[in-house]
Scaffold this motif. Structure first.
Motif, PDB file in Angstrom:
ATOM      1  N   PRO A  23       8.037 -10.340   2.902  1.00 51.74           N
ATOM      2  CA  PRO A  23       7.061 -10.069   2.056  1.00 51.74           C
ATOM      3  C   PRO A  23       7.487  -8.877   0.958  1.00 51.74           C
ATOM      4  O   PRO A  23       7.043  -7.658   1.444  1.00 51.74           O
ATOM      5  CB  PRO A  23       5.756  -9.912   2.887  1.00 51.74           C
ATOM      6  N   LEU A  24       8.419  -8.974   0.206  1.00 58.18           N
ATOM      7  CA  LEU A  24       8.966  -7.911  -0.557  1.00 58.18           C
ATOM      8  C   LEU A  24       8.145  -6.883  -1.347  1.00 58.18           C
ATOM      9  O   LEU A  24       8.112  -5.786  -1.008  1.00 58.18           O
ATOM     10  CB  LEU A  24       9.836  -8.446  -1.625  1.00 58.18           C
ATOM     11  N   TRP A  25       7.040  -7.469  -1.886  1.00 59.79           N
ATOM     12  CA  TRP A  25       6.060  -6.589  -2.505  1.00 59.79           C
ATOM     13  C   TRP A  25       5.238  -5.625  -1.392  1.00 59.79           C
ATOM     14  O   TRP A  25       4.798  -4.417  -1.538  1.00 59.79           O
ATOM     15  CB  TRP A  25       5.352  -7.358  -3.427  1.00 59.79           C
ATOM     16  N   THR A  38      -1.369  -3.283  -4.675  1.00 61.22           N
ATOM     17  CA  THR A  38      -1.798  -1.533  -4.573  1.00 61.22           C
ATOM     18  C   THR A  38      -0.529  -1.017  -5.140  1.00 61.22           C
ATOM     19  O   THR A  38      -0.402   0.298  -5.247  1.00 61.22           O
ATOM     20  CB  THR A  38      -1.989  -1.452  -3.221  1.00 61.22           C
ATOM     21  N   LEU A  39       0.329  -1.645  -5.926  1.00 62.30           N
ATOM     22  CA  LEU A  39       1.635  -0.892  -6.381  1.00 62.30           C
ATOM     23  C   LEU A  39       1.512  -0.856  -7.798  1.00 62.30           C
ATOM     24  O   LEU A  39       1.683  -2.321  -8.339  1.00 62.30           O
ATOM     25  CB  LEU A  39       2.874  -1.462  -5.864  1.00 62.30           C
ATOM     26  N   THR A  54      -2.357  -7.753 -12.798  1.00 61.77           N
ATOM     27  CA  THR A  54      -1.828  -6.736 -11.502  1.00 61.77           C
ATOM     28  C   THR A  54      -2.081  -7.501 -10.270  1.00 61.77           C
ATOM     29  O   THR A  54      -2.205  -6.819  -9.246  1.00 61.77           O
ATOM     30  CB  THR A  54      -2.680  -5.768 -11.615  1.00 61.77           C
ATOM     31  N   THR A  55      -2.165  -8.785 -10.335  1.00 63.99           N
ATOM     32  CA  THR A  55      -1.953  -9.519  -8.875  1.00 63.99           C
ATOM     33  C   THR A  55      -0.586  -9.871  -8.756  1.00 63.99           C
ATOM     34  O   THR A  55       0.466  -9.634  -9.569  1.00 63.99           O
ATOM     35  CB  THR A  55      -2.649 -10.878  -8.935  1.00 63.99           C
ATOM     36  N   GLU A  92       5.216  -1.840  -1.290  1.00 64.04           N
ATOM     37  CA  GLU A  92       3.673  -1.231  -1.548  1.00 64.04           C
ATOM     38  C   GLU A  92       3.771   0.078  -0.213  1.00 64.04           C
ATOM     39  O   GLU A  92       3.223   0.880  -0.443  1.00 64.04           O
ATOM     40  CB  GLU A  92       2.524  -2.122  -1.067  1.00 64.04           C
ATOM     41  N   GLU A  93       4.388  -0.414   0.941  1.00 61.88           N
ATOM     42  CA  GLU A  93       4.267   0.542   2.136  1.00 61.88           C
ATOM     43  C   GLU A  93       5.083   1.786   1.697  1.00 61.88           C
ATOM     44  O   GLU A  93       4.805   3.081   2.018  1.00 61.88           O
ATOM     45  CB  GLU A  93       4.878  -0.062   3.293  1.00 61.88           C
ATOM     46  N   ALA A  94       6.369   1.430   1.112  1.00 57.85           N
ATOM     47  CA  ALA A  94       6.992   2.567   0.577  1.00 57.85           C
ATOM     48  C   ALA A  94       6.464   3.424  -0.343  1.00 57.85           C
ATOM     49  O   ALA A  94       6.696   4.919  -0.515  1.00 57.85           O
ATOM     50  CB  ALA A  94       8.414   2.092   0.183  1.00 57.85           C
TER      51      ALA A  94
END
Length: 364
Positions: free
Chosen positions: A315-317, A253-254, A306-307, A321-323
Motif C-alpha cells: 500500500p504505497l500511499w 491524510t497526505l 482528495t481520495t 502517509e506514515e512517512a
C-alpha cells in the motif's frame, strides 16, 4: 550560427551565467568562478532534448538554453532520458562542497557530457581527474568533447558503483547520479582523510570513511535531483506504469501540497525508495492529483477529490502517509538535520543523532 559568433557570444554568455551564480551565492570560490567562465558548456552540450522529445541544436533556443541555469537532457535510451547536463548552480554547489586543493585526485561517477569533468580539470589538471560512465555511447562523445576543448582527464567506461580502483586512492569522489545506497567499493578507494559527495534521496551527503567497511556523514541543506546510477547500459528505462487501481477510494491524510515539499520528499524517498511519480497540475501549477508506483507492481492514485486508491503488493500511499506523520512529528526537518551511518551489514539514515530516529537504507 557561425563559429566566430558562437565563440564570441559564448564567452559573454558564460560570464553572465557565472555572475548570476555568484549573485545567487552558488559560486563563491574565485577558482571555480574562473572555471565556469572559461569552460565552454556549448561544446559539451551540442544538442539537448525538450520534454516533448524534440532534439534541439544549433539555433537560438539551443544557445540560450546551454547558457542558462537549467539542466538539459542529453541522452535517451529507448525514448527515456538516461543522461543529462546538470543545472550549473547545483554543479557549483557540489564542486565547492568538495573543498579541493592543488594536487588532489578526484574520481567522478557519471561522466555525462564531460562538462563537469572539464570544470574539475580546469581546477586540478588532467592527471588528477578520472571520470566513469556506464556506456561507450556516453563516454566516447564525452572524451571527444573534452579533447576538443583542450582537456584530457582519464575517461573510463564501466559500472560507476565499482569506481576505478586502478587509479585509486582518491582524495575526493563526486557522484553525479542518484544513489539508493552508498557503494562500499567507492569508500574503499578513498584516502584516509578523503570523502565522497553523493546524492542520496534528493539531497547531498558528504561521507567520510571511518574504518574497514564503515563510514559516516551528514547531509547538506541543498536539494539534488539526479537520474539514477546505471549498472548496465540497458538500465535507465523507467518502469512501465501498472494498471491504475480501481474500486472505491478512501480519504487521504497526505495532502497533495505535501508532495511538492522537497523536505518531505527527501524523507519519503528514504522511507519508500524507488518510486516513480506523475502529477496533475492546475493553472497555478499546484498539484491536484498524482500517481505513484514501484517496480514491484504497487501503485497508488490520489484523486482531485482528495481520495486515494491503491493496488499491488504494497500500500504505497499508506506508507507515504506514515512517512508524512513521522515528518511532522519530528518538526518537518530539512535535509541538513539528517546523517548517514554505513556499517559492514547495514546502512542507515538518521535524524539529528546516530541514536535518534533512523531509517534502514540498505541491509547487506
Amino acid at each position: 550560427m557561425t563559429s566566430a559568433f558562437t565563440d564570441q557570444a559564448a564567452a559573454e554568455a558564460r560570464r553572465v551565467l557565472a555572475q548570476a551564480l555568484t549573485d545567487a551565492g552558488d559560486l563563491t570560490d574565485p577558482d571555480w568562478r574562473r572555471a565556469f567562465e572559461d569552460v565552454p558548456r556549448h561544446v559539451f552540450v551540442p544538442y539537448f532534448y525538450a520534454p516533448s522529445g524534440e532534439r534541439i541544436s544549433d539555433d537560438d533556443r539551443w544557445f540560450t538554453a546551454v547558457h542558462e541555469d537549467r539542466s538539459l537532457v542529453t541522452h535517451r535510451t529507448d525514448g527515456a532520458a538516461t543522461s543529462s547536463s546538470s543545472q550549473p548552480s547545483l554543479m557549483a554547489t557540489m564542486l565547492e562542497a568538495l573543498a579541493v586543493a592543488d594536487g588532489m585526485n578526484v574520481l567522478e561517477i557519471g561522466a555525462g557530457t564531460g562538462y563537469n569533468a572539464a570544470l574539475l580539470v580546469h581546477r586540478l589538471g588532467d592527471d588528477h581527474v578520472t571520470t566513469v560512465d556506464i556506456a561507450e555511447d556516453i563516454t566516447g562523445p564525452a572524451r571527444e568533447r573534452l579533447a576538443a576543448a583542450g582537456y584530457r582527464p582519464t575517461v573510463i567506461t564501466g559500472d560507476g558503483s565499482l569506481g576505478a580502483p586502478d587509479r585509486a586512492p582518491y582524495d575526493r569522489i563526486i557522484v553525479t547520479c542518484g544513489l539508493s545506497s552508498v557503494p562500499v567499493a567507492l569508500l574503499q578507494q578513498l584516502t584516509a582523510d578523503g570523502f565522497l559527495l553523493a546524492p542520496l534521496g534528493n539531497a547531498l551527503a558528504r561521507v567520510h570513511p571511518t574504518g574497514p567497511g564503515t563510514a559516516t556523514g551528514r547531509f547538506l541543506p541543498h536539494g539534488a535531483f539526479f537520474m539514477p546510477l546505471r549498472h548496465t547500459p540497458a538500465d535507465g528505462v523507467p518502469t512501465r506504469r501498472p494498471p491504475l487501481p480501481t474500486g472505491p477510494g478512501r480519504p487521504s491524510t497526505l495532502p497533495a501540497k505535501a508532495i511538492a515539499d522537497n523536505h518531505f520528499r527527501f524523507l519519503a524517498g528514504i522511507a519508500v525508495p524507488g518510486l516513480t511519480w506523475q502529477y496533475d497540475l492546475n493553472d497555478d501549477r499546484e498539484i491536484t492529483g498524482a500517481r505513484v508506483w514501484h517496480p514491484d507492481g504497487s501503485i497508488a492514485q490520489l484523486h482531485p477529490d482528495t481520495t486515494v486508491t491503491e493496488a499491488g503488493p504494497r500500500p504505497l500511499w499508506t506508507l507515504l502517509e506514515e512517512a508524512h506523520r513521522a515528518y511532522q512529528v519530528v518538526g518537518r526537518p530539512a535535509p541538513d538535520r539528517y546523517g548517514v551511518t554505513i556499517e559492514p551489514t547495514e546502512q542507515h539514515i538518521w535524524l539529528d543523532d546516530p541514536n535518534g530516529p533512523r531509517w534502514l537504507l540498505l541491509d547487506v
